[in-house]
Design a protein around this motif. Structure first.
Motif, PDB file in Angstrom:
ATOM      1  N   VAL A 143      10.275  14.782 -11.071  1.00  0.00           N
ATOM      2  CA  VAL A 143       9.592  13.500 -11.111  1.00  0.00           C
ATOM      3  C   VAL A 143      10.602  12.362 -11.189  1.00  0.00           C
ATOM      4  CG1 VAL A 143       9.388  13.577 -13.637  1.00  0.00           C
ATOM      5  CG2 VAL A 143       7.775  12.212 -12.301  1.00  0.00           C
ATOM      6  N   GLU A 145      12.180   8.635 -12.238  1.00  0.00           N
ATOM      7  CA  GLU A 145      12.195   7.981 -13.545  1.00  0.00           C
ATOM      8  C   GLU A 145      11.119   6.903 -13.645  1.00  0.00           C
ATOM      9  OE1 GLU A 145      13.775   8.691 -16.204  1.00  0.00           O
ATOM     10  OE2 GLU A 145      14.863  10.373 -15.321  1.00  0.00           O
ATOM     11  N   GLU A 146      10.820   6.201 -12.538  1.00  0.00           N
ATOM     12  CA  GLU A 146       9.807   5.152 -12.607  1.00  0.00           C
ATOM     13  C   GLU A 146       8.415   5.721 -12.860  1.00  0.00           C
ATOM     14  OE1 GLU A 146      10.700   6.092  -8.237  1.00  0.00           O
ATOM     15  OE2 GLU A 146      11.842   5.635 -10.070  1.00  0.00           O
ATOM     16  N   ILE A 147       8.184   6.979 -12.512  1.00  0.00           N
ATOM     17  CA  ILE A 147       6.894   7.608 -12.799  1.00  0.00           C
ATOM     18  C   ILE A 147       6.921   8.308 -14.157  1.00  0.00           C
ATOM     19  CG2 ILE A 147       5.242   9.363 -12.012  1.00  0.00           C
ATOM     20  CD1 ILE A 147       6.065   8.762  -9.190  1.00  0.00           C
ATOM     21  N   LYS A 148       8.057   8.903 -14.478  1.00  0.00           N
ATOM     22  CA  LYS A 148       8.147   9.666 -15.717  1.00  0.00           C
ATOM     23  C   LYS A 148       7.994   8.780 -16.939  1.00  0.00           C
ATOM     24  CE  LYS A 148      11.058  13.112 -17.980  1.00  0.00           C
ATOM     25  NZ  LYS A 148      12.329  13.861 -17.919  1.00  0.00           N
ATOM     26  N   THR A 151       6.806   9.057 -21.666  1.00  0.00           N
ATOM     27  CA  THR A 151       5.580   9.740 -22.067  1.00  0.00           C
ATOM     28  C   THR A 151       5.916  10.863 -23.021  1.00  0.00           C
ATOM     29  OG1 THR A 151       4.596   9.232 -19.931  1.00  0.00           O
ATOM     30  CG2 THR A 151       3.542  10.951 -21.235  1.00  0.00           C
ATOM     31  N   LYS A 162       0.443  11.148 -15.381  1.00  0.00           N
ATOM     32  CA  LYS A 162       1.741  11.114 -14.726  1.00  0.00           C
ATOM     33  C   LYS A 162       1.835  12.158 -13.622  1.00  0.00           C
ATOM     34  CE  LYS A 162       3.528   7.878 -17.281  1.00  0.00           C
ATOM     35  NZ  LYS A 162       3.907   6.563 -16.696  1.00  0.00           N
ATOM     36  N   ARG A 163       1.286  13.322 -13.863  1.00  0.00           N
ATOM     37  CA  ARG A 163       1.301  14.367 -12.827  1.00  0.00           C
ATOM     38  C   ARG A 163       0.462  13.958 -11.610  1.00  0.00           C
ATOM     39  NH1 ARG A 163      -0.046  20.063 -15.488  1.00  0.00           N
ATOM     40  NH2 ARG A 163       0.432  20.724 -13.343  1.00  0.00           N
ATOM     41  N   SER A 165      -0.049  10.859 -10.677  1.00  0.00           N
ATOM     42  CA  SER A 165       0.739   9.812 -10.011  1.00  0.00           C
ATOM     43  C   SER A 165       1.843  10.435  -9.161  1.00  0.00           C
ATOM     44  CB  SER A 165       1.338   8.860 -11.051  1.00  0.00           C
ATOM     45  OG  SER A 165       0.317   8.246 -11.809  1.00  0.00           O
ATOM     46  N   PHE A 166       2.479  11.475  -9.686  1.00  0.00           N
ATOM     47  CA  PHE A 166       3.522  12.161  -8.915  1.00  0.00           C
ATOM     48  C   PHE A 166       2.927  12.830  -7.670  1.00  0.00           C
ATOM     49  CE2 PHE A 166       6.201  16.050  -8.324  1.00  0.00           C
ATOM     50  CZ  PHE A 166       7.310  15.383  -7.829  1.00  0.00           C
ATOM     51  N   PHE A 169       2.399  10.138  -5.146  1.00  0.00           N
ATOM     52  CA  PHE A 169       3.687   9.743  -4.559  1.00  0.00           C
ATOM     53  C   PHE A 169       4.133  10.745  -3.489  1.00  0.00           C
ATOM     54  CE2 PHE A 169       8.314  10.376  -4.743  1.00  0.00           C
ATOM     55  CZ  PHE A 169       8.744   9.158  -4.272  1.00  0.00           C
ATOM     56  N   GLN A 170       3.979  12.047  -3.759  1.00  0.00           N
ATOM     57  CA  GLN A 170       4.373  13.061  -2.780  1.00  0.00           C
ATOM     58  C   GLN A 170       3.509  12.982  -1.520  1.00  0.00           C
ATOM     59  OE1 GLN A 170       4.136  16.745  -5.050  1.00  0.00           O
ATOM     60  NE2 GLN A 170       6.378  16.834  -5.213  1.00  0.00           N
TER      61      GLN A 170
END
Length: 483
Positions: A143, A145-148, A151, A162-163, A165-166, A169-170
């Motif tokens: 992941v 850093e801007e998403i991680k 938390t 967060k997952r 959002s990741f 993003f993918q």
């Protein structure tokens, strides 16, 4: 307490039922005995009347009968009372059964309600049911850093956000990659279209180039164009003529024999015949015979005179049928045979042979292309017993019948050696062993044994043997004529 009372009442009811059952049995026994007594009294009364005895005996019998009637009424009353008691007991026992059935229905209803609630809970779909997220370890490893962010690992709700959002993003990255691949595919399709356009125009360019190079070929003496044309025509030959053409061409190319082989005929007609043959193989046969019969059928408006005129055309129909049987393939193989003893090759042509194929009879015919009548019968009996006046195999004879197809005036004949050369193998009509004679020892000896037949077949199937015999016979004929 209630259970004790219930058991005591149940035992009392059972005891009462047993006593009532015994009373009912006694009432039935009393009814049976009273009936038997009444039947006996009736029989005695009838006996007194028949025998004419004093009527004073009847009074006593009538009194006994009345007593029996009283007993019958008493037994009947006991039975009816027992029946009413049994009905009352049945009604009393029915209430607990109805209560148990009602409890069963209530339990079933509650069970179905619970099962429905359980199924609703199991079928409940959350907000993210179809999203397959990457494993948590892989998420924490890959992941950005801007998403991680910051938390906490123990906050499951924020970790799930967060997952997700990741995952978003993918998928955006994959969409960008897909668009890039679509653009590349579009450019490749344009390149392929341009190349196909060039390839479609290439035959016309090659044709114009070939046409422009014809004068150069003619000046240099290159027979490439003629060979190419012959190659295309050979693909349209029927199998027997193709075998003959390939054998003769191989003889010329391998041994440099003084012969020339070429194919003559209409390529368009051969293509039409091949197309028609393919349609016949697929089950769509032509309607030639049907149309012929429809032409011969009389119309409704024709009179008798026209019918008589049409009946006079039967011989023409026979000639037409014969012409159909003698229908040749549009292509034919031409063999030019030259003298092999002269120093200058192809300076002296001895003979020109024509090989043609009869489609209906599966027969190859050979003739001479010459205006010189002295060479018309040069092929007759080139091998023993092969004058070419009869069809070579039995199937062709059965198809033709008794109609003569070939005579001595025709140079084009179905010689047996031509069939062997074309790869058409057939058995003799009569075994050679049956045509022999019996010797002094009683054994049958044929004029030609099996080994001689096999060797004769091999001789007729060889191109050098046929060319040698033709050259020898033509040279002998020309020498005899010149002498």
């Amino acid at each position: 307490m209630e259970e004790g009372m219930t058991s005591d009442g149940e035992s009392h009811r059972l005891t009462h039922s047993s006593e009532a059952g015994q009373a009912a049995t006694a009432a039935y026994e009393m009814l049976r005995e009273t009936r038997d007594s009444a039947e006996e009294i009736v029989s005695r009364i009838l006996a007194v009347k028949r025998q004419g005895l004093p009527k004073s005996q009847l009074g006593e019998l009538v009194t006994q009968m009345f007593l029996n009637f009283v007993s019958l009424r008493q037994a009947n009353r006991s039975i009816l009372l027992e029946e009413d008691r049994v009905k009352a007991d049945t009604e009393c026992a029915k209430a607990p059964v109805d209560f148990a059935i009602q409890q069963l229905h209530n339990s079933t209803y509650e069970k179905n309600r619970y099962l429905k609630a359980i199924k609703a809970c199991q079928d409940f779909k959350s907000r993210y049911p179809d999203i397959e997220l990457v494993p948590e370890e892989e998420f924490l490893r890959d992941v950005p850093e801007e998403i991680k962010g910051s938390t906490a690992s123990d906050d499951a709700h924020k970790l799930m956000i967060k997952r997700l959002s990741f995952e978003l993003f993918q998928r955006k990255e994959l969409c960008k990659h897909h668009e890039a691949l679509e653009e590349r595919k579009k450019s490749l399709l344009e390149t392929i279209a341009n190349r196909k356009k060039f390839l479609s125009s290439l035959p016309s360019l090659l044709k114009s180039l070939k046409k422009a190079s014809l004068p150069v070929h003619s000046q240099l003496g290159l027979p490439q164009t003629k060979k190419l044309k012959q190659h295309h025509l050979s693909e349209l030959l029927p199998p027997p003529l193709y075998v003959i053409y390939s054998l003769l061409a191989a003889q010329k190319e391998a041994f440099d024999d003084d012969i020339d082989v070429e194919i003559e005929g209409s390529g368009k007609d051969a293509q039409c015949f091949a197309r028609q043959q393919a349609m016949n193989d697929c089950g769509t046969s032509s309607n030639l015979e049907k149309s012929r019969f429809e032409d011969d059928a009389p119309d409704d408006d024709d009179d008798g005179q026209k019918m008589r005129k049409r009946s006079k055309k039967v011989p023409g129909g026979q000639h037409l049928e014969k012409a159909i049987f003698l229908e040749f393939h549009p292509l034919k193989v031409v063999l030019h045979v030259y003298d092999d003893e002269t120093l200058d090759k192809k300076s002296d042509k001895l003979i020109c042979l024509l090989f043609e194929y009869i489609m209906k009879l599966n027969v190859v015919c050979v003739g001479i292309e010459s205006s010189d009548e002295r060479l018309d019968d040069i092929l007759c009996n080139l091998f023993p017993d092969d004058d070419g006046l009869e069809l070579p195999h039995q199937s062709a004879k059965l198809a033709v019948g008794d109609k003569p197809m070939f005579n001595e005036r025709k140079s084009l004949r179905p010689y047996k050696w031509a069939q062997h050369l074309a790869g058409i193998v057939f058995l003799p009509e009569v075994s050679p062993f049956l045509s022999g004679h019996e010797n002094s020892s009683g054994e049958i000896t044929g004029s030609i044994d099996a080994s001689n037949i096999h060797s004769m077949h091999r001789l007729q199937n060889r191109v050098p043997t046929i060319l040698e015999r033709i050259r020898t016979r033509v040279k002998a004929r020309l020498a005899h004529i010149s002498a």
